[in-house]
Design a protein around this motif. Structure first.
Motif, PDB file in Angstrom:
ATOM      1  N   PRO A  93      19.478   1.679 -63.503  1.00 55.91           N
ATOM      2  CA  PRO A  93      18.510   0.784 -62.858  1.00 55.91           C
ATOM      3  C   PRO A  93      18.399   1.087 -61.368  1.00 55.91           C
ATOM      4  CG  PRO A  93      20.034  -0.438 -64.253  1.00 55.91           C
ATOM      5  CD  PRO A  93      20.573   0.954 -64.154  1.00 55.91           C
ATOM      6  N   ARG A  94      17.194   0.991 -60.859  1.00 53.45           N
ATOM      7  CA  ARG A  94      16.985   1.257 -59.437  1.00 53.45           C
ATOM      8  C   ARG A  94      17.346   0.045 -58.584  1.00 53.45           C
ATOM      9  NH1 ARG A  94      14.651   6.051 -58.972  1.00 53.45           N
ATOM     10  NH2 ARG A  94      13.319   6.849 -60.623  1.00 53.45           N
ATOM     11  N   PHE A  95      17.143  -1.145 -59.142  1.00 51.20           N
ATOM     12  CA  PHE A  95      17.355  -2.360 -58.357  1.00 51.20           C
ATOM     13  C   PHE A  95      18.160  -3.370 -59.162  1.00 51.20           C
ATOM     14  CE2 PHE A  95      12.942  -0.828 -57.377  1.00 51.20           C
ATOM     15  CZ  PHE A  95      13.325  -0.027 -56.313  1.00 51.20           C
ATOM     16  N   GLY A  96      19.389  -3.013 -59.540  1.00 49.85           N
ATOM     17  CA  GLY A  96      20.275  -3.935 -60.213  1.00 49.85           C
ATOM     18  C   GLY A  96      19.813  -4.284 -61.605  1.00 49.85           C
ATOM     19  N   ALA A  97      19.608  -5.588 -61.850  1.00 48.78           N
ATOM     20  CA  ALA A  97      19.228  -6.058 -63.181  1.00 48.78           C
ATOM     21  C   ALA A  97      17.728  -5.959 -63.429  1.00 48.78           C
ATOM     22  CB  ALA A  97      19.682  -7.502 -63.370  1.00 48.78           C
ATOM     23  N   ALA A  98      16.984  -5.338 -62.528  1.00 46.88           N
ATOM     24  CA  ALA A  98      15.535  -5.198 -62.712  1.00 46.88           C
ATOM     25  C   ALA A  98      15.233  -4.230 -63.846  1.00 46.88           C
ATOM     26  CB  ALA A  98      14.875  -4.728 -61.417  1.00 46.88           C
ATOM     27  N   ASP A  99      13.988  -4.315 -64.357  1.00 51.57           N
ATOM     28  CA  ASP A  99      13.603  -3.469 -65.485  1.00 51.57           C
ATOM     29  C   ASP A  99      13.489  -2.005 -65.100  1.00 51.57           C
ATOM     30  OD1 ASP A  99      12.750  -5.602 -67.639  1.00 51.57           O
ATOM     31  OD2 ASP A  99      11.893  -6.250 -65.747  1.00 51.57           O
ATOM     32  N   GLU A 100      12.928  -1.739 -63.921  1.00 50.45           N
ATOM     33  CA  GLU A 100      12.625  -0.351 -63.573  1.00 50.45           C
ATOM     34  C   GLU A 100      13.913   0.458 -63.427  1.00 50.45           C
ATOM     35  OE1 GLU A 100      10.113   2.367 -60.416  1.00 50.45           O
ATOM     36  OE2 GLU A 100       9.874   0.203 -60.385  1.00 50.45           O
ATOM     37  N   SER A 101      13.960   1.586 -64.114  1.00 51.22           N
ATOM     38  CA  SER A 101      15.167   2.400 -64.149  1.00 51.22           C
ATOM     39  C   SER A 101      14.810   3.873 -64.053  1.00 51.22           C
ATOM     40  CB  SER A 101      15.950   2.157 -65.450  1.00 51.22           C
ATOM     41  OG  SER A 101      16.274   0.809 -65.627  1.00 51.22           O
ATOM     42  N   GLN A 102      15.785   4.636 -63.634  1.00 51.38           N
ATOM     43  CA  GLN A 102      15.704   6.080 -63.773  1.00 51.38           C
ATOM     44  C   GLN A 102      16.225   6.405 -65.168  1.00 51.38           C
ATOM     45  OE1 GLN A 102      18.793   8.549 -61.997  1.00 51.38           O
ATOM     46  NE2 GLN A 102      17.238   9.902 -61.148  1.00 51.38           N
ATOM     47  N   ILE A 103      15.389   7.027 -66.000  1.00 42.33           N
ATOM     48  CA  ILE A 103      15.801   7.353 -67.361  1.00 42.33           C
ATOM     49  C   ILE A 103      15.600   8.842 -67.590  1.00 42.33           C
ATOM     50  CG2 ILE A 103      13.525   6.682 -68.276  1.00 42.33           C
ATOM     51  CD1 ILE A 103      15.036   5.907 -70.873  1.00 42.33           C
ATOM     52  N   SER A 104      16.627   9.463 -68.149  1.00 40.85           N
ATOM     53  CA  SER A 104      16.585  10.900 -68.378  1.00 40.85           C
ATOM     54  C   SER A 104      17.293  11.216 -69.690  1.00 40.85           C
ATOM     55  CB  SER A 104      17.268  11.644 -67.219  1.00 40.85           C
ATOM     56  OG  SER A 104      17.358  13.027 -67.493  1.00 40.85           O
ATOM     57  N   ILE A 105      16.651  12.013 -70.515  1.00 36.27           N
ATOM     58  CA  ILE A 105      17.263  12.542 -71.722  1.00 36.27           C
ATOM     59  C   ILE A 105      17.248  14.063 -71.600  1.00 36.27           C
ATOM     60  CG2 ILE A 105      17.138  12.727 -74.235  1.00 36.27           C
ATOM     61  CD1 ILE A 105      15.774  10.046 -74.313  1.00 36.27           C
ATOM     62  N   ARG A 106      18.434  14.632 -71.517  1.00 34.42           N
ATOM     63  CA  ARG A 106      18.593  16.082 -71.373  1.00 34.42           C
ATOM     64  C   ARG A 106      17.844  16.629 -70.158  1.00 34.42           C
ATOM     65  NH1 ARG A 106      18.656  17.902 -77.806  1.00 34.42           N
ATOM     66  NH2 ARG A 106      20.595  16.772 -78.264  1.00 34.42           N
ATOM     67  N   GLY A 107      17.856  15.837 -69.082  1.00 31.19           N
ATOM     68  CA  GLY A 107      17.277  16.303 -67.821  1.00 31.19           C
ATOM     69  C   GLY A 107      15.836  15.950 -67.619  1.00 31.19           C
ATOM     70  N   SER A 108      15.211  15.246 -68.555  1.00 26.40           N
ATOM     71  CA  SER A 108      13.828  14.825 -68.352  1.00 26.40           C
ATOM     72  C   SER A 108      13.776  13.732 -67.297  1.00 26.40           C
ATOM     73  CB  SER A 108      13.241  14.299 -69.664  1.00 26.40           C
ATOM     74  OG  SER A 108      13.877  13.087 -70.035  1.00 26.40           O
ATOM     75  N   GLY A 109      12.732  13.740 -66.493  1.00 27.12           N
ATOM     76  CA  GLY A 109      12.490  12.641 -65.567  1.00 27.12           C
ATOM     77  C   GLY A 109      13.476  12.490 -64.438  1.00 27.12           C
ATOM     78  N   LEU A 110      14.366  13.458 -64.223  1.00 30.49           N
ATOM     79  CA  LEU A 110      15.339  13.327 -63.142  1.00 30.49           C
ATOM     80  C   LEU A 110      14.666  13.226 -61.782  1.00 30.49           C
ATOM     81  CD1 LEU A 110      18.214  15.814 -64.007  1.00 30.49           C
ATOM     82  CD2 LEU A 110      18.305  13.329 -63.958  1.00 30.49           C
ATOM     83  N   ARG A 111      13.515  13.854 -61.648  1.00 30.75           N
ATOM     84  CA  ARG A 111      12.882  13.932 -60.344  1.00 30.75           C
ATOM     85  C   ARG A 111      11.901  12.800 -60.087  1.00 30.75           C
ATOM     86  NH1 ARG A 111      14.356  18.873 -57.749  1.00 30.75           N
ATOM     87  NH2 ARG A 111      12.746  18.142 -56.338  1.00 30.75           N
ATOM     88  N   SER A 112      11.701  11.932 -61.065  1.00 36.01           N
ATOM     89  CA  SER A 112      10.730  10.858 -60.888  1.00 36.01           C
ATOM     90  C   SER A 112      11.299   9.771 -59.987  1.00 36.01           C
ATOM     91  CB  SER A 112      10.346  10.257 -62.240  1.00 36.01           C
ATOM     92  OG  SER A 112       9.690  11.213 -63.042  1.00 36.01           O
ATOM     93  N   ASN A 113      10.507   9.359 -58.986  1.00 37.71           N
ATOM     94  CA  ASN A 113      10.928   8.284 -58.100  1.00 37.71           C
ATOM     95  C   ASN A 113      10.640   6.915 -58.693  1.00 37.71           C
ATOM     96  OD1 ASN A 113      11.619  10.208 -56.204  1.00 37.71           O
ATOM     97  ND2 ASN A 113       9.606  10.186 -55.251  1.00 37.71           N
ATOM     98  N   PHE A 114       9.842   6.886 -59.737  1.00 34.56           N
ATOM     99  CA  PHE A 114       9.410   5.611 -60.293  1.00 34.56           C
ATOM    100  C   PHE A 114       8.943   5.846 -61.722  1.00 34.56           C
ATOM    101  CE2 PHE A 114       6.443   7.498 -57.245  1.00 34.56           C
ATOM    102  CZ  PHE A 114       5.502   8.009 -58.106  1.00 34.56           C
ATOM    103  N   HIS A 115       8.977   4.793 -62.532  1.00 36.44           N
ATOM    104  CA  HIS A 115       8.483   4.809 -63.904  1.00 36.44           C
ATOM    105  C   HIS A 115       9.241   5.849 -64.734  1.00 36.44           C
ATOM    106  CE1 HIS A 115       5.629   2.325 -61.897  1.00 36.44           C
ATOM    107  NE2 HIS A 115       5.089   3.320 -61.243  1.00 36.44           N
ATOM    108  N   ALA A 116       8.629   6.366 -65.786  1.00 41.96           N
ATOM    109  CA  ALA A 116       9.302   7.293 -66.691  1.00 41.96           C
ATOM    110  C   ALA A 116       8.544   8.605 -66.738  1.00 41.96           C
ATOM    111  CB  ALA A 116       9.396   6.705 -68.094  1.00 41.96           C
ATOM    112  N   ARG A 117       9.277   9.696 -66.922  1.00 45.57           N
ATOM    113  CA  ARG A 117       8.669  11.026 -66.999  1.00 45.57           C
ATOM    114  C   ARG A 117       9.386  11.820 -68.065  1.00 45.57           C
ATOM    115  NH1 ARG A 117       5.977  14.873 -67.773  1.00 45.57           N
ATOM    116  NH2 ARG A 117       4.937  16.235 -66.274  1.00 45.57           N
ATOM    117  N   GLY A 118       8.638  12.388 -69.014  1.00 48.46           N
ATOM    118  CA  GLY A 118       9.216  13.296 -69.983  1.00 48.46           C
ATOM    119  C   GLY A 118       9.839  12.637 -71.189  1.00 48.46           C
ATOM    120  N   THR A 119       9.752  11.308 -71.308  1.00 46.72           N
ATOM    121  CA  THR A 119      10.245  10.592 -72.479  1.00 46.72           C
ATOM    122  C   THR A 119       9.177   9.610 -72.924  1.00 46.72           C
ATOM    123  OG1 THR A 119      12.546  10.763 -71.743  1.00 46.72           O
ATOM    124  CG2 THR A 119      12.052   9.099 -73.399  1.00 46.72           C
ATOM    125  N   ASN A 120       8.764   9.701 -74.177  1.00 43.71           N
ATOM    126  CA  ASN A 120       7.734   8.805 -74.690  1.00 43.71           C
ATOM    127  C   ASN A 120       8.354   7.479 -75.104  1.00 43.71           C
ATOM    128  OD1 ASN A 120       5.653  10.640 -74.363  1.00 43.71           O
ATOM    129  ND2 ASN A 120       5.904  11.506 -76.399  1.00 43.71           N
TER     130      ASN A 120
END
Length: 729
Positions: A127-154
């Protein structure tokens, strides 16, 4: 004796087929009552309940009754039978998959995806802000570079895309309080759910009238102003069922300028039209408001982690949007061996997003998922063929204004963005022998990105791009009776065209020169269970070309903020090992009224390394954003009185890089948590209390990579305590 019968046990992911003598054997099962289900074409489905005693063998004789080929009854969407079929499908996937069931979801804080997915190796959620919904999510390196929302995972809800046609998605509308189960398909194993992405897919199955109670009340509160409340109801009457939920979440936040609020509504209605056809409609609404505190420098992280970026607070950075999502699922059996499912959906979002400018967007997304499936045998061997088509459209009015303390200033951008996506996929699963299954599939994607510029004072920036990849996949699954497990392997190709927000980089007018990201993924693994021990271990290697990476640059010299832009890295490599292990301790430590207690141990370990292979500036360096080693462990003890205790540990043993130059690092960390529940089944009441980060450790769980101002760090919550109840009479 009937060979080739599919045998499954409720709550066990690994299924098996009977051998030539009609026998089967499971080991390592949880003591107590279990349900065995068997299915084979030409026979009526059969199930039987047995009581398993620790340390002894339990024998069961199952009799199959022949049934003439006829129009088959459907497993109604959302019923227990439907969930059983999903478990069977997961057991047939020749790759790394996972299923998180309702019990594990409910025994978590249910604030964000980390709470539900933390024990799945290879899935990294912070999570970016504690218990908030928005998180950094990565599966096998997807979305590591995203500053916000989700990238590379449907992300999907009930098997239907929760995203725009260009692949953009976020988390704020998803509600774990309404979720019955979560399926995770890593990488190319998500062919059906948009397997063109590096990370694969996460599918949230929501509760229905078949799985919910007529009345349920959930309330939870705790540190940093967290409150979660839900009122829901679900029931069935004849062939009709409904589920409805309203929930409210609010949070002040550990940091300044980090409060947020969510109001969510979920409504589902299902009807059985005939023994072979059913229809379900589901709708969810979200009203999301949040403030964005931004990232900090290293000095700020360790001296004043509760503060916000001063520019974020003074310019009122935040997000507010309304979202409506409506989906319909029509499923019908055409005959004993074939079925069809048609699922259209529509989504509307109105967002106001003050950052360095105020982004104001109104988007309308439409799509359809149509799938045909047949199980006609080939040369007498069990076979399943699936053919699907997935068209999607997005129309978005995209405007930007100068940010005047969070209000709209002068117009700075006015354009209409459009995205079109059409995917056709096919997959064939053939049981070559009772133990060996071969899988062959392919996916053809056609994607369009188009922008029409109406703000012409700085020139016409209209643009258009198209992408047309073909994505093959092959795999195998081999049952190993002596080890009570399966060996699997696969090779697949992935391709991700740029998102509209990536093409609309703020560094130059119009679309930037950005190629689609492609790669080959190779995977080999084994899963199984024996003697109370269950395991799933996978190794993978992903060779990528033109990986899409973001940079956070200053728009002008001395700017106090950064803006995102994007580039392709010519060649990169992601490889790693994922290991999930669970152990149910045999025997009882304590008993009450003849019933024993239970102890379950779980461990998820991820080794991952991502590096630049060819790059003009960073060849040989590591791609920043995630640790090489990540460990999550949990022990769950349940006493017959209804009391359960669950201590947990998250450990990142070493620091990792936060910029591509590999000059700055984020330090590792270890945190300890504890959850206690007391259940009174006769009253329908469960009380719970939990604590996270008990040692009050100061660390940054998520990071913003390659930030030109050195603001990489997003502090995690300090020690936090929560308590609440769940009432389901």
């Amino acid at each position: 004796a009937v060979p080739g019968v599919m045998v499954s046990i409720e709550g066990v992911v690994v299924n098996m087929q009977t051998g030539p003598d009609g026998s089967f054997r499971f080991s390592g099962l949880r003591p107590g009552k279990s349900r065995i289900l068997v299915r084979k074409l030409g026979f009526a489905p059969t199930e039987e309940r047995v009581t398993i005693v620790a340390g002894t063998e339990t024998w069961v004789m199952l009799v199959l009754r022949p049934r003439a080929t006829q129009l088959a009854e459907l497993s109604v969407i959302g019923t227990r039978g439907d969930l059983d079929e999903r478990r069977d499908r997961l057991a047939e996937v020749p790759g790394a998959v996972a299923l998180v069931e309702s019990e594990d979801i409910e025994r978590s804080r249910q604030a964000n995806l980390k709470d539900a997915l933390g024990l799945i190796p290879g899935v990294y959620v912070q999570p970016r802000f504690g218990a908030a919904d928005e998180s950094q999510i990565s599966i096998r390196g997807s979305g590591l570079r995203s500053n916000f929302h989700a990238r590379g995972t449907n992300l999907l809800v009930n098997g239907m895309p929760y995203r725009n046609a260009d692949g953009f998605t976020d988390f704020e509308s998803l509600d774990l309080l309404t979720t019955e189960a979560i399926e995770v398909y890593k990488g190319g194993n998500a062919l059906r759910y948009g397997g063109s992405t590096l990370g694969g897919a996460i599918n949230l199955e929501t509760k229905t009238g078949y799985t919910a109670r007529p009345l349920a009340i959930v309330s939870e509160g705790g540190s940093h102003g967290l409150f979660k409340g839900q009122l829901s109801s679900g029931m069935t009457r004849g062939g009709f069922d409904y589920y409805a939920s309203y929930s409210r979440t609010s949070l002040d936040g550990f940091r300044d300028w980090s409060n947020h609020a969510r109001d969510r509504v979920n409504a589902h209605v299902g009807v059985v039209l005939s023994p072979s056809t059913d229809l379900r409609t589901f709708y969810f609404y979200a009203d999301a408001k949040e403030r964005l505190p931004g990232s900090l420098t290293r000095g700020e992280l360790y001296s004043s982690p509760e503060t916000a970026d001063p520019g974020n607070a003074s310019q009122h950075w935040g997000r507010q949007y309304d979202l409506h999502h409506l989906g319909v699922q029509l499923r019908s059996r055409l005959d004993e061996r074939s079925s069809i499912e048609i699922s259209p959906y529509v989504q509307y979002r109105d967002i106001d997003h003050p950052i360095f400018q105020v982004i104001a967007q109104i988007s309308r997304a439409y799509g359809l998922d149509a799938r045909y499936e047949t199980t006609v045998p080939i040369a007498g061997r069990r076979n399943r063929f699936t053919l699907g088509v997935q068209p999607a459209w997005l129309n978005m009015a995209n405007r930007q204004y100068l940010n005047v303390a969070g209000k709209h200033g002068a117009l700075a951008k006015d354009q209409d963005d459009r995205a079109v996506s059409l995917a056709v996929y096919a997959e064939n699963v053939l049981s070559v022998t009772p133990r060996f299954t071969a899988v062959v599939g392919a996916r053809l994607d056609h994607s369009i990105r188009r922008s029409a510029d109406f703000f012409l004072s700085n020139g016409d920036q209209s643009d258009h791009r198209e992408y047309n990849p073909l994505l093959p996949k092959v795999g195998f699954l081999y049952s190993v009776p002596s080890a009570d497990g399966q060996v699997y392997g696969n090779a697949s190709r992935s391709y991700e065209p740029p998102l509209l927000l990536e093409l609309n980089s703020l560094s130059v007018p119009g679309f930037i020169d950005l190629q689609g990201q492609s790669g080959w993924q190779f995977e080999l693994g084994m899963r199984g269970a024996r003697g109370g021990l269950a395991w799933d271990v996978a190794a993978y290697d992903i060779e990528l070309e033109n990986e899409i990476l973001n940079l956070n640059i200053q728009p002008f010299a001395g700017a106090p903020f950064t803006v995102p832009t994007y580039r392709n890295a010519p060649r990169t490599r992601h490889y790693g090992v994922e290991a999930g292990v669970g152990y149910r301790v045999a025997g009882n430590i304590l008993t009450r009224a003849g019933e024993g207690d239970r102890l379950r141990l779980r461990l998820a370990y991820t080794f991952a390394r991502y590096r630049f292979v060819e790059d003009s500036s960073f060849a040989g360096n590591e791609i920043p954003g995630a640790p090489r080693h990540h460990v999550v462990a949990q022990a769950s003890y349940t006493h017959p009185s209804g009391l359960s205790l669950t201590p947990s540990l998250e450990w990142v043993p070493a620091s990792y890089f936060v910029n591509s130059a590999n000059a700055d690092r984020n330090l590792g960390w270890a945190t300890v948590g504890l959850r206690a529940e007391w259940e009174w089944p006769n009253a329908g009441l469960t009380m719970f209390a939990a604590a996270q980060n008990l040692t009050d450790h100061l660390y940054s769980g998520s990071v913003q990579v390659d930030n030109a101002t050195g603001r990489y760090y997003e502090p995690a919550d300090r020690r936090s305590v929560y308590a609440g109840f769940r009432y389901e009479p």
